[in-house]
Scaffold this motif. Structure first.
Motif, PDB file in Angstrom:
ATOM      1  N   SER A   1     -19.515 -39.068  19.706  1.00  0.00           N
ATOM      2  CA  SER A   1     -18.614 -39.043  20.650  1.00  0.00           C
ATOM      3  C   SER A   1     -17.898 -40.433  20.295  1.00  0.00           C
ATOM      4  O   SER A   1     -16.219 -40.228  20.986  1.00  0.00           O
ATOM      5  CB  SER A   1     -18.835 -38.907  22.157  1.00  0.00           C
ATOM      6  OG  SER A   1     -19.434 -39.512  22.690  1.00  0.00           O
TER       7      SER A   1
ATOM      8  N   LYS B   1     -14.137 -44.831  21.768  1.00  0.00           N
ATOM      9  CA  LYS B   1     -13.307 -44.061  22.908  1.00  0.00           C
ATOM     10  C   LYS B   1     -13.614 -45.128  24.384  1.00  0.00           C
ATOM     11  O   LYS B   1     -14.522 -44.616  24.715  1.00  0.00           O
ATOM     12  CB  LYS B   1     -13.871 -42.320  22.854  1.00  0.00           C
ATOM     13  CG  LYS B   1     -13.562 -41.489  24.299  1.00  0.00           C
ATOM     14  CD  LYS B   1     -13.860 -40.251  24.321  1.00  0.00           C
ATOM     15  CE  LYS B   1     -13.703 -39.829  26.044  1.00  0.00           C
ATOM     16  NZ  LYS B   1     -14.248 -38.529  25.849  1.00  0.00           N
TER      17      LYS B   1
ATOM     18  N   GLY C   1     -18.309 -43.571  22.700  1.00  0.00           N
ATOM     19  CA  GLY C   1     -17.353 -43.401  23.756  1.00  0.00           C
ATOM     20  C   GLY C   1     -18.410 -44.537  24.152  1.00  0.00           C
ATOM     21  O   GLY C   1     -19.498 -44.643  24.056  1.00  0.00           O
TER      22      GLY C   1
END
Length: 408
Positions: free
Chosen positions: A215, A242, A217
């Motif tokens: 992801s 992110k 992140g």
């Protein structure tokens, strides 16, 4: 400081410290973590032989890059904690048998300017898990590859690459010890600094940066401590990570000690996981490429800001605004979740959540009469309960809302 190197670790040191013409950052990061998170260091608990061995390794690596010692005894700054079992114990310069002596490792790239940038990470961990461990079972070494050999590896990488840069500001590197016990090392350093803290432009802290996942992140805490942070982070995010931003300068890591001295801070963190404070936090689970991406963001920040004016400091909601808890639900929050509610990343045995049937992945949307929209609203709701209270928890599980009765 006495040396306490095992033959195996000494061999690693000799291999690691020898400079090669072609620096391979991934290989270097992997080597750093494999050494710091090896069983031979026995979990690097503050006050143990393993902590001293880790301190020696960090000092040797800083020296190999040309970083100058900036402790009180070469690269080392010792601190002593007398009442080590007191959660409010304060480190001091005292010495004695009835207490714990720990070591910060401090070095500096001495550039032409008078101002400084501080790059820090803690290197201590839980040893055999006698305190703060979430492991249930026989004692085992808590190697702490992500927590926080990963942050030290990122710091050492930055020392290697920034030592070759022509920069205007000094760069101070600090490997803190005693973080797991209550920010002992950073608390002591900010009250007994080896540099003039009024010259510090900002402080960067890396704690658990080794588990960047698909992801992409990356949590960045402290973005409210200077008006420039939000713009700057977006500017240097070349890998399109992110970024999950949080304004508060106060948190459970070493940047807090610098924020409390009115210094702008940022804390980088790739997220909680099921191996947190358990023996399973081992080197083979580390994403070295992810560490390099995090470190590269920090490198770009330092280079981009090198000739700018000293950045402004702004206060954020501090610890006096944080709720106080007398009970726990027994869950590990997903600090990387930025949706509506509070997502659960793990549940602890024999606690209210698991007894009620709440599972990992559930998103808490209501606790008692309070709607939960994020981490802070969850904490506020939790702070209203006492031991023995009964209430309900509503969670979102795969799009379906389920209600559970719990007793604290």
């Amino acid at each position: 400081m006495k040396k306490h190197l095992s033959p195996l670790l000494l061999t690693f040191l000799i291999c690691s410290c020898s400079q090669t013409e072609q620096y391979n950052p991934i290989s270097a990061i992997e080597t750093d973590i494999s050494i710091l998170a090896s069983d031979s260091l026995a979990g690097r608990e503050v006050g143990t032989e393993g902590e001293k061995m880790a301190a020696d390794y960090i000092a040797a690596e800083l020296k190999a890059t040309g970083v100058q010692p900036k402790g009180t005894d070469g690269f080392y700054q010792s601190f002593f904690v007398k009442d080590a079992d007191n959660p409010h114990a304060q480190p001091s310069e005292e010495t004695g048998e009835d207490g714990i002596t720990g070591y910060n490792v401090v070095g500096m790239i001495d550039n032409p300017g008078d101002e400084l940038v501080v790059i820090g990470a803690h290197y201590d961990h839980l040893g055999m898990g006698d305190f703060s461990s979430l492991h249930r079972g026989e004692k085992a070494v808590h190697n702490g590859a992500d927590d926080n050999a990963s942050g030290i590896a990122a710091m050492l990488h930055l020392a290697r690459v920034l030592s070759d840069q022509e920069l205007n500001r000094d760069i101070l590197f600090i490997g803190f010890s005693g973080e797991e016990k209550g920010l002992w090392g950073s608390n002591y350093y900010t009250k007994n600094p080896t540099v003039d803290l009024t010259k510090v432009n900002f402080m960067i802290n890396m704690d658990m940066v080794g588990r960047l996942d698909e992801s992409k992140g990356l949590a960045v805490n402290g973005t409210g401590t200077s008006p420039i942070w939000n713009w700057l982070l977006d500017e240097v995010n070349a890998d399109s990570l992110k970024l999950i931003k949080s304004e508060s300068g106060v948190g459970p890591s070493d940047h807090t000690s610098f924020y409390l001295q009115d210094i702008p801070v940022l804390h980088f963190f790739t997220g909680q996981h099921e191996d947190y404070h358990k023996p399973g936090d081992d080197p083979e689970k580390i994403n070295e490429e992810g560490i390099l991406k995090v470190a590269s963001i920090i490198e770009r920040m330092i280079v981009l800001m090198d000739y700018d004016e000293k950045i402004a400091f702004t206060k954020t909601k501090d610890e006096s605004d944080n709720p106080r808890f007398t009970v726990t639900l027994g869950v590990v929050p997903d600090y990387m979740f930025d949706g509506e509610g509070m997502r659960i990343d793990g549940v602890s045995e024999d606690k209210p959540a698991i007894k009620a049937g709440i599972e990992k992945g559930d998103i808490v949307v209501q606790l008692g009469d309070s709607t939960v929209t994020d981490m802070m609203s969850y904490m506020r709701a939790l702070s209203t309960f006492e031991k023995g209270d009964k209430t309900t928890v509503v969670v979102d599980r795969g799009g379906e809302q389920l209600e559970f009765e719990i007793e604290f």
